[in-house]
Design a protein around this motif. Structure first.
Motif, PDB file in Angstrom:
ATOM      1  N   THR A   1       1.727  -0.709   6.058  1.00  0.00           N
ATOM      2  CA  THR A   1       2.218  -0.719   4.681  1.00  0.00           C
ATOM      3  C   THR A   1       2.087  -2.096   4.040  1.00  0.00           C
ATOM      4  O   THR A   1       1.846  -2.204   2.850  1.00  0.00           O
ATOM      5  CB  THR A   1       3.704  -0.317   4.605  1.00  0.00           C
ATOM      6  N   ASP A   2       2.293  -3.174   4.827  1.00  0.00           N
ATOM      7  CA  ASP A   2       2.492  -4.514   4.263  1.00  0.00           C
ATOM      8  C   ASP A   2       3.663  -4.478   3.278  1.00  0.00           C
ATOM      9  O   ASP A   2       3.728  -5.246   2.331  1.00  0.00           O
ATOM     10  CB  ASP A   2       1.232  -5.051   3.564  1.00  0.00           C
ATOM     11  N   ALA A   3       4.578  -3.526   3.520  1.00  0.00           N
ATOM     12  CA  ALA A   3       5.730  -3.349   2.620  1.00  0.00           C
ATOM     13  C   ALA A   3       6.548  -4.636   2.549  1.00  0.00           C
ATOM     14  O   ALA A   3       6.668  -5.328   3.549  1.00  0.00           O
ATOM     15  CB  ALA A   3       6.599  -2.197   3.131  1.00  0.00           C
ATOM     16  N   PRO A   4       7.073  -4.922   1.354  1.00  0.00           N
ATOM     17  CA  PRO A   4       7.197  -4.096   0.140  1.00  0.00           C
ATOM     18  C   PRO A   4       5.979  -4.109  -0.791  1.00  0.00           C
ATOM     19  O   PRO A   4       6.052  -3.636  -1.914  1.00  0.00           O
ATOM     20  CB  PRO A   4       8.388  -4.746  -0.572  1.00  0.00           C
ATOM     21  N   PHE A   5       4.839  -4.644  -0.316  1.00  0.00           N
ATOM     22  CA  PHE A   5       3.648  -4.780  -1.169  1.00  0.00           C
ATOM     23  C   PHE A   5       2.701  -3.586  -0.987  1.00  0.00           C
ATOM     24  O   PHE A   5       2.891  -2.767  -0.094  1.00  0.00           O
ATOM     25  CB  PHE A   5       2.924  -6.089  -0.834  1.00  0.00           C
ATOM     26  N   LEU A   6       1.664  -3.532  -1.826  1.00  0.00           N
ATOM     27  CA  LEU A   6       0.531  -2.609  -1.664  1.00  0.00           C
ATOM     28  C   LEU A   6       0.912  -1.135  -1.528  1.00  0.00           C
ATOM     29  O   LEU A   6       0.378  -0.414  -0.695  1.00  0.00           O
ATOM     30  CB  LEU A   6      -0.312  -3.027  -0.441  1.00  0.00           C
ATOM     31  N   THR A   7       1.841  -0.689  -2.350  1.00  0.00           N
ATOM     32  CA  THR A   7       2.269   0.712  -2.316  1.00  0.00           C
ATOM     33  C   THR A   7       1.097   1.630  -2.664  1.00  0.00           C
ATOM     34  O   THR A   7       0.392   1.385  -3.640  1.00  0.00           O
ATOM     35  CB  THR A   7       3.422   0.919  -3.319  1.00  0.00           C
ATOM     36  N   PRO A   8       0.869   2.668  -1.863  1.00  0.00           N
ATOM     37  CA  PRO A   8      -0.283   3.535  -2.124  1.00  0.00           C
ATOM     38  C   PRO A   8      -0.140   4.325  -3.429  1.00  0.00           C
ATOM     39  O   PRO A   8       0.977   4.598  -3.875  1.00  0.00           O
ATOM     40  CB  PRO A   8      -0.295   4.486  -0.919  1.00  0.00           C
TER      41      PRO A   8
END
Length: 291
Positions: free
Chosen positions: A239-246
């Motif tokens: 995910t690289d969360a909280p970034f790069l939301t699909p």
């Protein structure tokens, strides 16, 4: 999408039938508790998380969190943008530590020693994210970045841990330094951002390629082309969360429970069933991080 939707968490996706791991997440930058994030992820079949360190405080937090939760593995490192800030200072306080004075090479060495000590811990499975970032760091910071990257490669090899690479607009130099230093046995390109030609180079070298939510973006055809040629046994999902939301949730906060959205899009690109890709990804992540 109405603006108020930006703060509404995306809905839970349909659960995966085959459990997978989120190979790269930042729980320390997400809303809510670690327990909530783990429970929500597990409810859709994301049963393992790799919590990634970007600075000394974050790496210590990652190690502590992995020690406290069986479902979490840690990686520790100074992010490529962190190294120049340690050496040259950070007058704008752009990073989470606020404004900082220049510490020079001695400060970088001390920080690297602390990362080295964390990398020895059994629940720390990787050294990263490290690498090069030419998007945010100008020419003045490049030597600190490169010195830090080479040191992290050495640390990963000495402790036999996975190396997790952050490569932003620096493909050729990242690949060159890996050749010069000799890459660790297990090397992961996090948030893979190269093209299909680079994917073939990575495959040849046996590097893992981890794809994030940006593979679903409209303008990301080169990424999908890379995924199409990446061997199924070298592909990870993150995910690289909280970034790069699909897509279709781009612009909202990402979280590990959204892995199924990205994995399903990836399966389509690879011409594989969801279960087949999930099975491969689960095995690959365990192999990459040695758990």
């Amino acid at each position: 999408m109405a603006p108020q939707d930006k703060n509404t968490p995306p809905p839970l996706p349909e659960p995966l039938r085959v459990a997978v791991a989120d190979s790269h997440t930042h729980l320390d930058m997400q809303e809510g508790t670690v327990e909530e994030a783990l429970a929500k992820a597990a409810s859709v079949g994301v049963t393992t998380l790799v919590q990634v360190g970007c600075d000394l405080a974050g790496s210590r937090w990652a190690a502590d969190t992995a020690a406290a939760h069986d479902a979490v593995h840690a990686t520790v490192a100074l992010h490529p943008n962190e190294a120049p800030r340690i050496v040259l200072g950070d007058p704008d306080g752009w990073s989470r530590q606020g404004a900082r004075e220049p510490g020079g090479d001695t400060a970088l060495d001390a920080a690297l020693d602390a990362i080295d000590a964390l990398a020895a811990l059994p629940h720390v499975r990787g050294v990263g994210e490290t690498g090069l970032d030419y998007f945010r760091t100008g020419p003045d910071g490049m030597s600190a970045q490169e010195r830090s990257f080479r040191a992290h490669i050495e640390i990963a090899k000495r402790h036999d841990k996975a190396l997790v690479i952050h490569d932003r607009e620096a493909h050729d130099d990242v690949l060159r330094i890996l050749r010069e230093e000799g890459a660790p046995e297990r090397t992961v390109f996090h948030c893979y951002s190269g093209d299909a030609a680079m994917a073939e180079i990575c495959a040849e070298a046996g590097y893992f390629m981890s794809f994030a939510g940006n593979v679903t973006f409209k303008n990301a055809q080169p990424l999908r082309d890379a995924l199409a040629v990446a061997p199924a046994e070298l592909v990870l999902v993150e995910t690289d969360a909280p970034f790069l939301t699909p897509a279709p949730y781009r612009g909202r906060a990402n979280a590990p429970y959204l892995i199924p959205v990205t994995l399903r899009a990836m399966a389509e690109v690879k011409g594989l069933t969801e279960d087949a890709l999930a099975t491969a990804v689960a095995a690959n992540t365990a192999r990459a991080f040695g758990y």
